[in-house]
Design an enzyme around this catalytic site. Structure first.
Site, PDB file in Angstrom:
ATOM      1  N   ARG A  37      35.973  51.955  56.779  1.00 42.41           N
ATOM      2  CA  ARG A  37      35.707  50.824  58.037  1.00 42.41           C
ATOM      3  C   ARG A  37      36.683  51.235  59.021  1.00 42.41           C
ATOM      4  O   ARG A  37      37.153  50.436  59.646  1.00 42.41           O
ATOM      5  CB  ARG A  37      36.128  49.546  57.401  1.00 42.41           C
ATOM      6  CG  ARG A  37      35.373  49.312  56.061  1.00 42.41           C
ATOM      7  CD  ARG A  37      34.068  49.230  56.244  1.00 42.41           C
ATOM      8  NE  ARG A  37      33.178  49.103  54.879  1.00 42.41           N
ATOM      9  CZ  ARG A  37      31.925  49.093  54.758  1.00 42.41           C
ATOM     10  NH1 ARG A  37      31.072  49.660  55.827  1.00 42.41           N
ATOM     11  NH2 ARG A  37      31.490  48.712  53.798  1.00 42.41           N
ATOM     12  N   ASN A  78      40.725  51.849  47.913  1.00 44.56           N
ATOM     13  CA  ASN A  78      39.978  52.413  46.943  1.00 44.56           C
ATOM     14  C   ASN A  78      40.544  53.619  46.577  1.00 44.56           C
ATOM     15  O   ASN A  78      40.113  54.797  47.114  1.00 44.56           O
ATOM     16  CB  ASN A  78      38.384  52.538  47.494  1.00 44.56           C
ATOM     17  CG  ASN A  78      37.698  51.340  47.427  1.00 44.56           C
ATOM     18  OD1 ASN A  78      37.763  50.232  46.807  1.00 44.56           O
ATOM     19  ND2 ASN A  78      37.003  51.097  48.538  1.00 44.56           N
ATOM     20  N   GLU A 116      35.119  45.600  42.935  1.00 45.26           N
ATOM     21  CA  GLU A 116      34.211  46.611  43.501  1.00 45.26           C
ATOM     22  C   GLU A 116      33.967  47.935  42.936  1.00 45.26           C
ATOM     23  O   GLU A 116      34.104  48.981  43.363  1.00 45.26           O
ATOM     24  CB  GLU A 116      34.382  46.531  45.049  1.00 45.26           C
ATOM     25  CG  GLU A 116      34.034  45.458  45.527  1.00 45.26           C
ATOM     26  CD  GLU A 116      34.240  45.428  47.316  1.00 45.26           C
ATOM     27  OE1 GLU A 116      33.424  44.794  47.898  1.00 45.26           O
ATOM     28  OE2 GLU A 116      35.322  46.224  47.835  1.00 45.26           O
ATOM     29  N   LYS A 144      43.181  37.961  51.197  1.00 44.27           N
ATOM     30  CA  LYS A 144      42.601  37.809  52.580  1.00 44.27           C
ATOM     31  C   LYS A 144      42.650  36.551  53.300  1.00 44.27           C
ATOM     32  O   LYS A 144      42.693  35.443  52.576  1.00 44.27           O
ATOM     33  CB  LYS A 144      41.290  38.447  52.325  1.00 44.27           C
ATOM     34  CG  LYS A 144      40.878  39.822  51.992  1.00 44.27           C
ATOM     35  CD  LYS A 144      39.587  40.180  51.977  1.00 44.27           C
ATOM     36  CE  LYS A 144      39.352  41.655  51.538  1.00 44.27           C
ATOM     37  NZ  LYS A 144      38.124  42.155  51.668  1.00 44.27           N
ATOM     38  N   ASP A 203      35.226  37.772  53.037  1.00 45.58           N
ATOM     39  CA  ASP A 203      35.450  39.071  53.466  1.00 45.58           C
ATOM     40  C   ASP A 203      35.675  39.454  54.880  1.00 45.58           C
ATOM     41  O   ASP A 203      34.871  39.813  55.421  1.00 45.58           O
ATOM     42  CB  ASP A 203      34.423  40.003  52.884  1.00 45.58           C
ATOM     43  CG  ASP A 203      34.836  41.395  52.734  1.00 45.58           C
ATOM     44  OD1 ASP A 203      36.139  41.668  53.122  1.00 45.58           O
ATOM     45  OD2 ASP A 203      34.059  42.241  52.605  1.00 45.58           O
ATOM     46  N   GLU A 250      35.561  45.558  61.102  1.00 44.96           N
ATOM     47  CA  GLU A 250      34.506  45.867  60.337  1.00 44.96           C
ATOM     48  C   GLU A 250      33.338  44.921  60.560  1.00 44.96           C
ATOM     49  O   GLU A 250      32.110  45.375  60.511  1.00 44.96           O
ATOM     50  CB  GLU A 250      35.045  45.747  58.938  1.00 44.96           C
ATOM     51  CG  GLU A 250      33.883  45.886  57.933  1.00 44.96           C
ATOM     52  CD  GLU A 250      34.408  46.071  56.422  1.00 44.96           C
ATOM     53  OE1 GLU A 250      33.472  45.932  55.549  1.00 44.96           O
ATOM     54  OE2 GLU A 250      35.390  45.751  56.151  1.00 44.96           O
TER      55      GLU A 250
END
Length: 717
Positions: free
Chosen positions: A181, A223, A304, A373, A378, A406
């Protein structure tokens, strides 16, 4: 001249000079002040300086001071030892400077902590004082901001300290230098050349962050890749930590929960397994041997596809506490992300974080922060504040904002995020009655937490202008300023940035400021008006995709969120629907549940309404939706017209950069408008209101478009 400490970072800093007017210098341009009267006043007030004591940070202070004043004033400021010198600037702490110690600033200094500062000026003498050297650096940057903004510096009496103690950038940078992103090139971290080659850009990065009070950086993607914990990579991380330390920036890493398996050869990563605990303790001790001020870990787990404690039937608290216990002796922290959603596809994804984390309140170690967040889905163009804020009083929560765009046009759209950030911070959770804002929750004021923080997903890459779009720099800037002081206004911060980046001319400031402050609302209109959300293209998130319906899970599709049908549109989150509003305080739930009080901005987020529903304006919902899309596209077109009038006032390189991107934004706003209106018209079966131009392409044309070259997509042959 003070004796040089001789640190490598200082040699690099001296060797580097980025003078091209291409955006590289960010808001630290330090160009000669062109207002003759203001210049004369500053030159009179700033002729000599005194800095007593020696440290890497004070060396940075001295260098930044001399560099800035040489540029801004066109003359050198000289070191002095004479307190009677005219135009004297004194910088230091009571422990490093006998002069500062004798100024009797104790009452002010005792209120500002380790990072705050005091600035006073009278009788031709200015003092920047703090309790620690890093506070002196923050104070200097604040003072330079005043000069860059042409602010009077006589009679100053400033006492300032940060409201949050952890102010951090999250880099979603991979070890292969791709950036998830990211829309400004590749990662600035050149792992291949580190630790032996130290790019001067790393120090300019540190300078920029210190100038807005950012005091931490997570170098790697959430990630996570376990390789970053390997000894050779830790040596590379240590080299960056050494460079950043004088600027008050601590380095953090993302921890892959399965690292004991990936690197340690264990058969499990169960957080309650003694061998796993021992592996992490040994690894963390190894990290602190190399990086004594290592900040700790950011963790994305059981989200995820990322591994986590739930793989072993353990809770998020079990996983976070295992790491926190190993970090605690070193003053390290765990930032555990709350971005999770059930793999069994629940009724409403917006409810998942609360469902998993709220029952765990009070079970986390005191050096664990839950990173939440700003909204429950999201990073959408507009979301209500996340219901976790105010729902976990026994646990410190830190804000996670996304600076990279994003879902907001990526780096080709001018969208100033300050109003979005401010909107969320000022939202009232009613957690402890009226006035319990999100800002107060994350500051720890409501529940007396030791740690408080804010994280921003960085928009930085190796593009010369750092952020891909010149105006993307403003989002980095406003994030840092709000992380320092959540009560600042996005409008005031926008003006600061314009003055430091472009001009102090009111005829330049006014149109740019107006454009910036309206830009987020304009984007919402041409992308997701009236509370629509998550209707972008699949995978790359580029462009409109309200028709997206075939994904591996329903809550990755657009149709899951807008729920358009022949009768109406919107997601019912009231008690008659998913009851996501039940996760908020009764006051908030009542406000949004009632159609007479629910703001139009969140209407379709919380309600499924008929196409013929009457809006406050007298229009039907369908008509209002169409007019919103068309207004947004019209306003985006006007941005370029506004910018083009400034051509003579902006340097050619940056003017051209922005002009080309505004042309793209104008085109893409129309694309969003036409594609979404045609798609939703296929359900409403109602005509586009009279007076609005009809799309020139068919819905089929838009649904068949593909973008194999969009950022983040790897083309397939």
């Amino acid at each position: 001249m003070r004796k040089s400490i001789g640190f490598l970072f200082f040699a690099i800093l001296l060797a580097h000079s980025g003078i091209a007017e291409d955006g590289y210098r960010l808001w630290l341009r330090y160009d000669l002040i062109t207002d003759a009267q203001q210049l004369a006043l500053y030159r009179q007030s700033l002729q000599h300086y005194i800095i007593e004591g020696q440290s890497p940070t004070l060396e940075v202070v001295e260098h930044e001071l001399k560099k800035a004043l040489q540029g801004l004033l066109g003359t050198s400021i000289t070191e002095s030892t004479d307190l009677a010198s005219k135009g004297l600037l004194i910088l230091g702490t009571p422990s490093s400077s006998t002069i500062v110690k004798g100024l009797k600033l104790e009452d002010k200094l005792k209120t500002i902590g380790k990072e705050g500062f005091v600035i006073t000026s009278q009788g031709g003498r200015t003092v920047i004082a703090a309790n620690e050297d890093i506070g002196v650096l923050y104070g200097l940057f604040h003072f330079l901001r005043l000069l860059q903004s042409h602010t009077a510096i006589d009679g100053l009496s400033i006492t300032n300290k940060p409201k949050l103690n952890i102010r951090i950038l999250n880099h979603w940078d991979n070890l292969d230098r791709t950036v998830e992103r990211g829309y400004a090139g590749f990662s600035i971290w050149d792992w291949h050349k580190l630790p032996d080659y130290l790019d001067a850009r790393y120090l300019d990065y540190a300078r920029a962050n210190a100038s807005i009070g950012i005091n931490g950086t997570v170098l790697t993607n959430v990630n996570a890749n376990a390789l970053i914990l390997r000894p050779d990579y830790l040596d590379k991380v240590a080299a960056l930590a050494d460079l950043f330390r004088p600027y008050g920036i601590r380095v953090y890493l993302t921890a892959r929960f399965s690292a004991p398996i990936n690197l340690g050869g264990l058969k499990t990563a169960d957080p309650l397994d003694p061998a796993v605990k021992d592996w992490w303790k040994t690894k963390i001790d190894e990290i602190y041997e190399k990086i004594p001020d290592f900040g700790g870990f950011l963790v994305k787990a059981n989200s995820e596809g990322q591994p986590g404690p739930q793989n072993y039937n353990r809770s998020h608290a079990d996983g976070a506490n295992m790491l926190a216990d190993a970090l605690k002796p070193h003053d390290g922290i765990v930032m555990w992300r709350a971005f999770v959603y059930d793999d069994k596809e629940p009724v409403d994804r917006a409810m998942q974080a609360n469902n998993e984390f709220e029952p765990l309140d009070g079970t986390f170690r005191d050096n664990v922060l839950i990173q939440v967040k700003n909204g429950p889905i999201d990073f959408q163009p507009r979301e209500p504040f996340h219901p976790l804020f105010g729902a976990m009083p026994k646990t410190p929560l830190m804000m996670e904002f996304q600076i990279t765009q994003e879902y907001l046009g990526q780096a080709t759209h001018l969208v100033y995020l300050g109003p979005m950030f401010e909107e969320v911070l000022k939202a009232d959770t009613y957690a402890k009655g009226k006035g319990a804002t999100v800002a107060k929750v994350i500051e720890g004021k409501l529940d007396n937490h030791q740690y408080s923080g804010m994280a921003g997903v960085a928009n930085i890459g190796n593009d010369r202008n750092w952020t891909g779009h010149i105006f993307g720099q403003a989002n980095w800037y406003v994030y840092g300023r709000l992380a320092w002081d959540t009560e600042l206004s996005s409008a005031a911060i926008a003006e600061e940035w314009i003055r430091m980046t472009f001009s102090n001319d009111p005829d330049v400031i006014k149109p740019i400021k107006e454009m910036m402050l309206s830009s987020r609302e304009t984007l919402v209109k041409y992308m997701t008006p009236l509370g629509l959300h998550h209707i972008m293209g699949a995978g790359h998130h580029y462009g409109p995709g309200p028709w997206v319906s075939r994904m591996s899970r329903a809550d990755w599709t657009s149709v899951y969120y807008h729920k358009a049908d022949s009768l109406g549109i919107g997601f019912d989150r009231t008690a008659s629907g998913s009851n996501a509003l039940g996760q908020y305080s009764p006051e908030v739930a009542s406000f949004y549940s009632d159609l007479s009080t629910c703001p139009e901005a969140y209407l379709l987020w919380f309600h499924h309404l008929k196409w013929t529903y009457k809006m406050a304006s007298g229009e039907t919902l369908w008509e209002k939706l169409c007019h919103s899309y068309y207004e947004g596209a019209k306003e985006a077109k006007a941005f370029r017209q506004t910018w083009q009038k400034l051509e003579k006032a902006i340097d050619a390189d940056r003017f051209r950069q922005v002009d080309m991107l505004l042309k793209i934004q104008e085109k893409e706003a129309k694309w969003w408008r036409d594609a979404c209106v045609l798609y939703f018209q296929s359900f409403s079966k109602m005509p586009i209101p009279s007076g609005l131009e009809k799309p020139t392409e068919s819905l089929e044309y838009f649904t068949n478009l593909s973008y194999p070259y969009a950022p983040g997509i790897r083309p397939r042959w």
